[in-house]
Design a protein around this motif. Structure first.
Motif, PDB file in Angstrom:
ATOM      1  N   THR A 249       3.643   7.506 -21.762  1.00 43.71           N
ATOM      2  CA  THR A 249       4.973   7.812 -21.513  1.00 43.71           C
ATOM      3  C   THR A 249       5.695   8.149 -19.938  1.00 43.71           C
ATOM      4  N   HIS A 250       4.791   8.621 -19.371  1.00 41.21           N
ATOM      5  CA  HIS A 250       5.057   9.240 -17.983  1.00 41.21           C
ATOM      6  C   HIS A 250       3.998   9.049 -16.903  1.00 41.21           C
ATOM      7  N   SER A 299      10.653   5.450  -4.204  1.00 40.09           N
ATOM      8  CA  SER A 299       9.143   5.391  -4.503  1.00 40.09           C
ATOM      9  C   SER A 299       9.010   5.146  -5.791  1.00 40.09           C
ATOM     10  N   PHE A 300       9.738   5.810  -6.840  1.00 41.29           N
ATOM     11  CA  PHE A 300       9.920   5.995  -8.183  1.00 41.29           C
ATOM     12  C   PHE A 300      10.076   4.531  -8.589  1.00 41.29           C
ATOM     13  N   MET A 301      11.183   3.866  -8.057  1.00 40.94           N
ATOM     14  CA  MET A 301      11.401   2.569  -8.579  1.00 40.94           C
ATOM     15  C   MET A 301      10.527   1.568  -7.859  1.00 40.94           C
ATOM     16  N   GLU A 302       9.861   1.983  -6.893  1.00 40.65           N
ATOM     17  CA  GLU A 302       8.881   1.038  -6.433  1.00 40.65           C
ATOM     18  C   GLU A 302       7.618   0.892  -7.590  1.00 40.65           C
ATOM     19  N   HIS A 303       7.260   2.041  -8.189  1.00 37.39           N
ATOM     20  CA  HIS A 303       6.495   1.917  -9.072  1.00 37.39           C
ATOM     21  C   HIS A 303       6.961   1.236 -10.314  1.00 37.39           C
ATOM     22  N   PHE A 304       8.223   1.290 -10.704  1.00 36.48           N
ATOM     23  CA  PHE A 304       8.692   0.718 -11.768  1.00 36.48           C
ATOM     24  C   PHE A 304       8.546  -0.680 -11.593  1.00 36.48           C
ATOM     25  N   GLU A 305       9.121  -1.216 -10.353  1.00 37.35           N
ATOM     26  CA  GLU A 305       8.972  -2.827 -10.113  1.00 37.35           C
ATOM     27  C   GLU A 305       7.578  -3.208  -9.992  1.00 37.35           C
ATOM     28  N   TYR A 306       6.550  -2.409  -9.760  1.00 41.44           N
ATOM     29  CA  TYR A 306       5.353  -3.122  -9.612  1.00 41.44           C
ATOM     30  C   TYR A 306       4.806  -3.106 -10.906  1.00 41.44           C
ATOM     31  N   VAL A 307       4.977  -2.162 -12.038  1.00 43.67           N
ATOM     32  CA  VAL A 307       4.649  -2.112 -13.393  1.00 43.67           C
ATOM     33  C   VAL A 307       5.133  -3.323 -13.984  1.00 43.67           C
ATOM     34  N   LYS A 308       6.629  -3.342 -13.827  1.00 50.50           N
ATOM     35  CA  LYS A 308       7.410  -4.328 -14.457  1.00 50.50           C
ATOM     36  C   LYS A 308       6.948  -5.913 -14.174  1.00 50.50           C
ATOM     37  N   ASN A 309       6.466  -6.162 -12.979  1.00 51.98           N
ATOM     38  CA  ASN A 309       6.129  -7.539 -12.531  1.00 51.98           C
ATOM     39  C   ASN A 309       4.734  -7.755 -13.044  1.00 51.98           C
ATOM     40  N   LEU A 310       3.728  -6.742 -13.109  1.00 51.90           N
ATOM     41  CA  LEU A 310       2.601  -6.717 -13.603  1.00 51.90           C
ATOM     42  C   LEU A 310       2.403  -7.123 -15.202  1.00 51.90           C
ATOM     43  N   VAL A 311       3.318  -6.292 -16.232  1.00 55.17           N
ATOM     44  CA  VAL A 311       3.191  -6.596 -17.552  1.00 55.17           C
ATOM     45  C   VAL A 311       4.351  -7.260 -18.081  1.00 55.17           C
ATOM     46  N   GLY A 312       5.592  -7.249 -17.415  1.00 55.13           N
ATOM     47  CA  GLY A 312       6.503  -8.012 -17.997  1.00 55.13           C
ATOM     48  C   GLY A 312       7.624  -6.912 -18.338  1.00 55.13           C
ATOM     49  N   VAL A 313       8.812  -7.328 -18.460  1.00 54.28           N
ATOM     50  CA  VAL A 313       9.908  -6.182 -18.562  1.00 54.28           C
ATOM     51  C   VAL A 313      10.130  -6.029 -20.059  1.00 54.28           C
ATOM     52  N   ASP A 314       9.185  -6.478 -20.985  1.00 57.52           N
ATOM     53  CA  ASP A 314       9.375  -6.104 -22.455  1.00 57.52           C
ATOM     54  C   ASP A 314       8.265  -5.032 -22.771  1.00 57.52           C
ATOM     55  N   HIS A 315       7.815  -4.466 -21.487  1.00 55.90           N
ATOM     56  CA  HIS A 315       6.973  -3.483 -21.778  1.00 55.90           C
ATOM     57  C   HIS A 315       7.108  -2.237 -20.927  1.00 55.90           C
ATOM     58  N   VAL A 316       8.200  -2.223 -20.108  1.00 53.06           N
ATOM     59  CA  VAL A 316       8.686  -0.951 -19.288  1.00 53.06           C
ATOM     60  C   VAL A 316       9.746   0.105 -19.771  1.00 53.06           C
ATOM     61  N   ALA A 317       9.637   1.201 -19.493  1.00 52.28           N
ATOM     62  CA  ALA A 317      10.672   1.919 -19.759  1.00 52.28           C
ATOM     63  C   ALA A 317      10.720   3.155 -18.780  1.00 52.28           C
ATOM     64  N   PHE A 318      11.413   4.412 -18.925  1.00 52.09           N
ATOM     65  CA  PHE A 318      11.333   5.327 -18.106  1.00 52.09           C
ATOM     66  C   PHE A 318      10.881   6.524 -18.950  1.00 52.09           C
ATOM     67  N   GLY A 319      10.118   7.532 -18.383  1.00 48.24           N
ATOM     68  CA  GLY A 319       9.767   8.818 -18.866  1.00 48.24           C
ATOM     69  C   GLY A 319       9.784   9.733 -17.618  1.00 48.24           C
ATOM     70  N   PRO A 320      10.974  10.083 -17.370  1.00 46.21           N
ATOM     71  CA  PRO A 320      11.000  10.757 -15.790  1.00 46.21           C
ATOM     72  C   PRO A 320      10.199  12.296 -15.677  1.00 46.21           C
ATOM     73  N   ASP A 321      10.146  13.005 -16.933  1.00 46.58           N
ATOM     74  CA  ASP A 321       9.503  14.083 -16.756  1.00 46.58           C
ATOM     75  C   ASP A 321      10.176  15.144 -15.875  1.00 46.58           C
TER      76      ASP A 321
END
Length: 399
Positions: A249-250, A299-321
Motif C-alpha cells: 500500500t505504501h 522524487s515521489f513521482m519519480e518512484h511512481f513512474e519507475y514502478v508504473k514502467n516496471l509493472v504496468g499501469v494496471d498495478h499502480v496506485a498511491f498510498g501517500p501515508d
C-alpha cells in the motif's frame, strides 16, 4: 467529487462534553505550512476540476487525523486514546475513500511498545464510535460503500492495521478484527512477529507456518493483505501463499534509493503478476532518489513512474501515508516505534521540514491528480491509477 458537499461541520467527539476527555491544542489541518499546488495551465485546471468531480479517488494508506501542535505532548495524546479525525480538512480533499491506519505503531495507551490486542480494540472502538456519531464519513465495509460515498459527496473510511503482531497465535482474532470493521491488515510492521519477518530484521526467515494459516484465514474472511513493512522473503512468501491479490500500500522502488523501506524489482513484479496493487509512499524521507535527494513531489513521482514502467499501469496506485501535523517531528519523536532509520536508508540526503506538495492528505490528493494531468496521462489511465486498479483488486478480495 472534488470538495465534499456533504460535510456539515462535525468535529471529532462533538457528542461528548469538555469534561469527558483530555483536550490538546491541535495543529491547523490545512494551514500548518503554505499550500503548494502543482502549477497548471487554464485548460489543465479545467480538466482537473472535471476529473475530480467525475472520478472515484482512493488513497491506499493515510493517517487522516490531527496531531498536537506541541510534539512534547505526543505520548500524552497517544495514551488518551482519542486521535481526532480531521473531518473538516478531509472535506477539502479530492478523496472519495481513504484507508485509515489508526494509531498502529503509536498505539501506546497502556504499553510502552504498543501492538497489544486490548489497545488495538480500544483504538478501533473509540474511533468507530466517533464515526457513528457523524454523517459525513461512511464506515466502509464493501466496494459499494466507496461508490456510494462518491455519489453522495462523502468519504468512505476503511479501518486498516499495519501489522498483525496483536493476533499472537489466535487465528480467530482475524475474524474479530473483521467484525470490528478492519478490511486491510499488514503481516508485519518492521519487526518480526508470529507470522513473518519485518523489514528491520537482519535475517528474513520468511512466512512462518502460522503465517501461512493467517494468510489463508484473511483470504477466507475477506481482509486484504498488505506487506509494506515486511522483509523481502516474507513478502514473496505471502504473494505465493495468498489465493487473492495482495497490496503493497505504501512503498517505493529500491532501484531508485537503497532503503529497506523500499522494494527491489523482483518483489514489485511478483506482486503485480498475482494481480496485486502497489501504492507509492510519500512520508518524509522515504521516496527519495539518487537524482532527487531532497524529498518532494518530484522524487515521489519519480518512484511512481519507475514502478508504473516496471509493472504496468494496471498495478499502480498511491498510498501517500500523510497526516495533519508535523510529520517530520513525529518521526523524530517516535523513531523507535516507527523504524524511521530503516525507512530512510543509509545514503546522505537533505532533511526537509515537510514534503513540499505532499504535506497532508488534502494537498496530496490534489497534487497527485494535478501532476497526472500536467504529464498528460489519459483519462482512462488516471482512472485506473486513482481507483480502478484498487477497486478491481478489492472486488476479488473483499467478501
Amino acid at each position: 467529487m472534488g470538495i465534499k458537499s456533504a460535510y456539515k461541520g462535525y468535529k471529532a467527539y462533538d457528542y461528548l462534553g469538555p469534561e469527558d476527555y483530555k483536550h490538546f491544542e491541535l495543529c491547523d489541518g490545512l494551514n500548518r505550512v503554505e499550500e503548494y499546488l502543482v502549477p497548471l495551465s487554464e485548460d489543465e485546471e479545467k480538466r482537473v476540476k472535471k476529473l475530480a468531480k467525475d472520478l472515484i479517488i482512493i488513497s491506499l494508506h493515510e493517517h487522516p487525523v490531527l496531531f498536537p501542535k506541541d510534539l512534547t505532548k505526543l505520548d500524552e495524546y497517544a495514551r488518551e486514546g482519542r486521535e481526532r479525525a480531521a473531518y473538516e480538512a478531509l472535506s477539502h480533499s479530492y478523496l472519495d475513500a481513504v484507508f485509515d491506519n489508526m494509531m498502529d505503531g503509536t498505539c501506546t495507551i497502556t504499553s510502552k511498545s504498543g501492538w497489544k490486542w486490548d489497545e488495538v480494540l480500544y483504538d478501533l472502538g473509540i474511533r468507530l464510535c466517533d464515526l457513528a456519531h457523524q454523517d459525513f464519513v461512511i464506515r466502509c465495509e464493501k466496494v459499494d460503500d466507496i461508490i456510494r460515498a462518491h455519489r453522495e459527496g462523502k468519504i468512505a473510511l476503511i479501518p486498516s492495521i499495519e501489522g498483525a503482531a496483536m493476533i499472537e497465535n489466535e487465528l480467530d482474532r482475524i475474524d474479530i478484527l473483521y467484525g470490528f470493521g478492519v478490511r486491510l491488515m499488514g503481516v508485519a510492521y518492521s519487526e518480526a512477529n508470529g507470522l513473518g519477518s519485518g523489514l528491520k530484521e537482519d535475517r528474513d526467515g520468511g512466512l512462518t507456518a502460522f503465517g501461512k494459516r493467517a494468510v489463508e484465514r484473511m483470504n477466507k474472511v475477506g481482509i486484504a493483505i498488505d506487506c509494506s513493512h515486511c522483509g523481502v522473503q516474507t513478502t514473496l512468501d505471502v504473494i505465493e501463499a495468498s489465493q487473492k491479490p495482495i497490496f503493497l500500500t505504501h512503498v517505493g522502488a529500491r532501484a531508485l534509493w537503497e532503503s529497506r523501506r523500499l522494494f527491489p524489482d523482483e518483489v514489485l513484479k511478483a506482486c503485480a503478476e498475482k494481480g496485486g496493487v502497489i501504492g507509492i509512499e510519500a512520508a518524509p524521507h522515504t521516496t527519495l532518489t539518487y537524482n532527487n535527494r531532497e524529498h518532494s513531489i518530484v522524487s515521489f513521482m519519480e518512484h511512481f513512474e519507475y514502478v508504473k514502467n516496471l509493472v504496468g499501469v494496471d498495478h499502480v496506485a498511491f498510498g501517500p501515508d500523510t497526516l495533519y501535523g508535523d510529520h517530520v517531528g513525529l518521526h523524530h519523536a517516535y523513531a523507535g516505534h516507527l523504524s524511521t532509520k530503516s525507512t530512510q536508508g543509509t545514503h546522505d540526503y537533505n532533511e526537509v521540514e515537510y514534503v513540499k506538495g505532499l504535506e497532508n492528505p488534502t494537498e496530496t490528493s490534489k497534487n497527485i491528480l494535478r501532476w497526472l494531468v500536467k504529464e498528460n496521462y489519459s483519462d482512462s489511465d488516471i482512472e485506473k491509477i486513482l481507483s480502478g486498479n484498487i477497486l478491481r483488486a478489492l472486488n476479488e478480495v473483499w467478501i
